[in-house]
Design an enzyme around this catalytic site. Structure first.
Site, short mmCIF file in Angstrom:
data_model
loop_
_atom_site.label_atom_id
_atom_site.label_comp_id
_atom_site.label_asym_id
_atom_site.label_seq_id
_atom_site.Cartn_x
_atom_site.Cartn_y
_atom_site.Cartn_z
N TYR A 176 0.81 -1.23 0.00
CA TYR A 176 0.00 0.00 0.00
C TYR A 176 0.84 1.28 0.00
CZ TYR A 176 -0.49 -0.01 5.31
OH TYR A 176 -0.33 -0.01 6.66
N GLU A 177 0.19 2.38 -0.27
CA GLU A 177 0.88 3.68 -0.48
C GLU A 177 1.92 3.62 -1.59
OE1 GLU A 177 -0.49 6.12 0.66
OE2 GLU A 177 -1.64 5.13 2.21
#
Lengths: 588, 588
Positions: free
Chosen positions: B428-429
């Site tokens: 994620y990110e």
């Protein structure tokens, strides 16, 4: 995306990396012909793809609930196991005297890979039975064999290994389970065991437990352990005094029950000695060595399943525009970083497969004219097959999650299950740390180092082949592989010297990186060997694009993964200093 | 074993690796004194150890059930969040104009590490809010700030990032959510979002969603995306037209809800523009850059938790006799292969911590006299902080399972949870593949390469320090680190040349190994810097055994982990050939 056995690739590896053609030509494979082998692989693939693979997600979700001492396997499990047994797959390389087909272990290795790739939790059950068959066949009395071996070979009954106790995991010297002679040739067994895979289930009418226990007055430590056969159902049809007292809530392989077993709550379970009193460890190692190669194959299997799933996803999923693409969103398989992940997965899987098949072939050869040399080669390769393959299985299944991006973290995709399932492989049947110790402390010294040197020489032969082949498609393969092999050679000298100079702790400190280095060199050699066969085929006029793919994969491994070898050598050569101040550094 | 924040180690890293002492002395830390900093760390540790950490296993088991659009957080979650807010922790480095304490990000980084080590699922909630605060503070109108910023800074309300849509994961150009002006300065938002962390929960009365959407007639691609603030509860107290339509069944972080969000089912959710129309991506990157460092810190956090758990287990668990031991079974921490695993865990964690703190310190310095150079340094280090730390988090948590042996595979031990929780961090990110591309394609070219060269020069400075220090305890550290840094330098030249020679695909093909190489060199330099401070303290007469431990850890990293650097260089230099025949090799 469901698993499809990569039969062509497996057959190519069997023939050109593990020497199936030569084994058949030399008579080491009995009556087997190449056509037979191909037909067997095709039929195994059918069972794996259509019967076993569809069960894998169900097994993960359903688990194996325990109620009143009985375990229910997931829906469909029983029918699949029946199909497996009826197809004769359980006895593929089992002893002919007990109904087995006594086909080469090498062929069985490929089939094993298929069952386990389709479902690791399912494949685990026959894996345990195979270990039991081996131990019983080699060490059991004629009477015991007559009573149990036929049904184990057919798969009508299954077998377990009862080793671990709460206080004794890897350290079998600490075992406390007890056995007492009953006076009628049988023994009364009491004790508790944990982590017993398929210790209880509903797939068969009987389960044959192989149990390590101590006789009264037995010597302390591992020289006082005996092995017993303790069936769930006694010959007279009554239930033996043993039960499953609990199951574990595990990270993965939810479809396979992991049981706590209680023997002798009612006074003593009836068992029979396998082999001699106090010599149980030798029998257990028979079981274990077989199982170690099979666990390595499980690593190959789950890595193959993860690679297929990631490849299928990467071909479908579109994100971002790849260089040179015309559409706004390209399939992610066209992005270089995704390609690197996928190639790492594919090359790692193929390298591990090569090593495992090579080990199986050595076990076959040990039964033929090559004899002891082949046996020793198998002994050398077994810890590498087990640990390198299962370390890679952790890495490959994790990459599989990564290729899926956010979807990989969601359970319904199935990529996460493969990561969870794979995680046990580096632990059971001897942790990979123990495999590394086994490799360095017991296997390198075989024949004064001659066994390992011969193996290194065979790797060098592959490099010579690549140089002679001279196809530009190999790129820098020869140079990178040679560097890896020479690193292995120097690290081997270092380890042997440490052992003979009475500095075992130095050798042990570098054991894990040494095993990795061995795997990289051997794995690279296996892929290059496949690449050479492919190159010869291309030169001979064959046009199958799989041949060029094999060379490309060998090159990728050499240029991108085997490059870790010299760094590992460096770590082995002077990285042992930590043993002196580890306590200090780990104090807080 | 529950997590205990390693305050002394964190403080040492803040001061001697990330330069907190210098920042305070130079006035870059405002009014903060060392005593204040120590008191804040101690107080944060109390909250993390006693309030948050005990919730972690509960969160994993309970999950976040969704019923009728409402989510119930695990038992104890609400009270802990209240304590967190009441302690003022949410606003530690928030803007003073909106009630924050505006303390250095560096100090906040250490506190963030503690919340996340205690529970990744819990720490994720304020992590998202921090990103929202940053974006709103930098890009929001005064009116929006006045209405929302105070409550976000205090933590009375939380924030989310609504980026991902089913067809648009990493590729934001493909977004379809729409926004239309309502005529009163607000907009009507419609669309579906997935993977929205804490998109719905019961910890606060309101949730402030930051949503990417397209205005009608906006340009195609990423230049047509705008950012909107869309609150769950409108200023008049009514519910906005948005709802949580589902939650994901995830591999880990079960304590944090991952929501599908539906905006505008009833005609359109009310939102307000943040920044300018069609400039949403810039605002989003503000949010994202902040979050990327924080995800790197999550990697440090979960690695620290896994290391502590493994260390505690290895001190208790007895198996086998270690060389020189007197008892039959030694604690497994005395076996060399277990020591290697534990030291790898500890050194990796400390290296990742050093890099993340260094990045936070650069962000602080960017606000001071150093200005742009520090800002560029932070930009360079951010993808390394994110990806290297989270790759290591996967490796360290997996080693944590391995140290536990069979117990590691059993969920009740808690080691498996850390592995499962950690697995999202590399995704994620911005996946770690995207971080590597960001590092190579956008960050290396900063200032014509001067930023990265300056960073390499600073690493060389540490090696000079080690040579000058000349303590034998550093072993071969200087030589190994120098080799790693010179490999990084040559690989950097190679990458920059590929970029300027219009061969970007070659640079991208080596992006992942390049990021790893950067992390090894920078991480090794961070540990050596800590080791140098420790050596100086020892030479100055201090007797704390932690100092010798720091040198030993730096040495272990240099001699055992940084040794991978030259192989990575080799892979980068000639490993890009695969881009030419990847399609072929991946065809089947």
């Amino acid at each position: 995306m469901s698993y499809r056995a990569p039969v062509a690739e497996m057959a190519f590896t069997l023939r050109h990396v593990a020497g199936l053609d030569a084994a058949i030509a030399g008579g080491a494979a009995g009556d087997l012909t190449l056509e037979d082998a191909q037909a067997i692989l095709d039929e195994a693939a059918r069972l794996a793809n259509t019967v076993i693979a569809p069960l894998n997600r169900k097994g993960d979700r359903h688990g194996t609930p325990l109620a009143e001492g009985a375990i229910t396997t997931p829906p469909g499990w029983k029918a699949a196991y029946r199909a497996f047994v009826e197809g004769g797959w359980n006895g593929l390389s089992g002893p002919a005297a007990h109904g087995g087909q006594e086909l080469p272990l090498l062929l069985n290795a490929a089939c094993s890979e298929m069952w386990n790739a389709a479902s690791l939790a399912f494949g685990l059950c026959p894996l345990l039975t195979a270990g039991g068959i081996e131990a019983l066949d080699k060490h059991g009395s004629e009477d015991l064999k007559a009573r149990y071996l036929d049904k184990l070979v057919s798969g009508e009954w299954t077998a377990t290994m009862n080793l671990t106790e709460p206080q004794a995991g890897s350290d079998l010297a600490a075992l406390r389970s007890r056995a007492e002679p009953a006076g009628d040739g049988s023994y009364r067994i009491t004790g508790s065991k944990i982590y017993i895979t398929y210790g209880e289930h509903d797939l068969t009418d009987n389960i044959v437990h192989l149990v390590l226990a101590r006789l009264k007055d037995a010597p302390a430590g591992t020289r006082g352990i005996s092995l017993f056969l303790v069936p769930k159902v006694l010959p007279d049809g009554s239930r033996n005094d043993l039960r499953c007292s609990g199951i574990e809530h595990k990270l993965g392989i939810h479809g396979s029950p992991t049981c706590s077993m209680s023997f002798g709550d009612g006074g003593g379970a009836t068992g029979w000695l396998i082999g001699e009193e106090n010599r149980g460890l030798a029998c257990m190692f028979t079981m274990m060595n077989n199982a170690r190669l099979n666990v390595g194959l499980q690593g190959v299997a789950v890595a193959e399943a993860a690679t297929q799933k990631a490849l299928a996803y990467a071909r479908e999923r579109r994100q971002g525009k790849a260089p040179g693409a015309t559409e706004a969103m390209s399939p992610i398989i066209e992005h270089a970083d995704v390609q690197r992940m996928l190639l790492t997965m594919k090359a790692s899987t193929a390298a591990a497969r090569g090593i495992c098949y090579l080990t199986a072939a050595a076990l076959d050869a040990a039964r033929g004219p090559e004899g002891k040399a082949a046996h020793d080669r198998a002994s050398l390769l077994t810890p590498v097959a087990k640990a390198f393959s299962t370390d890679l299985a952790n890495e490959v299944t994790s990459l599989g999650v990564q290729v899926h991006g956010g979807m990989g973290f969601i359970e319904e995709t199935g990529a996460a299950q493969l990561l969870r399932d794979a995680r046990i492989l580096a632990i059971y049947e001897g942790t990979n740390g123990i495999q590394a110790i086994d490799l360095v402390a017991r296997k390198l010294p075989l024949n004064g180092g001659a066994t390992v040197r011969a193996q290194i020489a065979s790797m060098r032969g592959v490099v010579e082949g690549v140089l002679k082949d001279a196809s530009p498609a190999f790129g820098h393969s020869a140079a990178r592989l040679r560097a890896a092999i020479e690193s292995l050679d120097r690290a081997t000298s270092h380890q042997l010297k440490a052992l003979t100079s009475n500095r075992p702790e130095e050798a042990l400190a570098g054991a894990a990186p040494y095993l990795r280095l061995f795997g990289l060199a051997q794995g690279g050699a296996c892929l290059a060997k496949a690449g050479l066969a492919a190159s010869a085929a291309l030169k001979g006029g064959e046009t199958d694009p799989a041949h060029a793919a094999r060379i490309a994969l060998a090159r990728f491994f050499a240029e991108n993964l085997a490059t870790a070898a010299p760094g590992l050598e460096q770590t082995i050569l002077d990285g042992a200093a930590f043993t002196q101040d580890a306590k200090l550094a780990l104090a807080s």
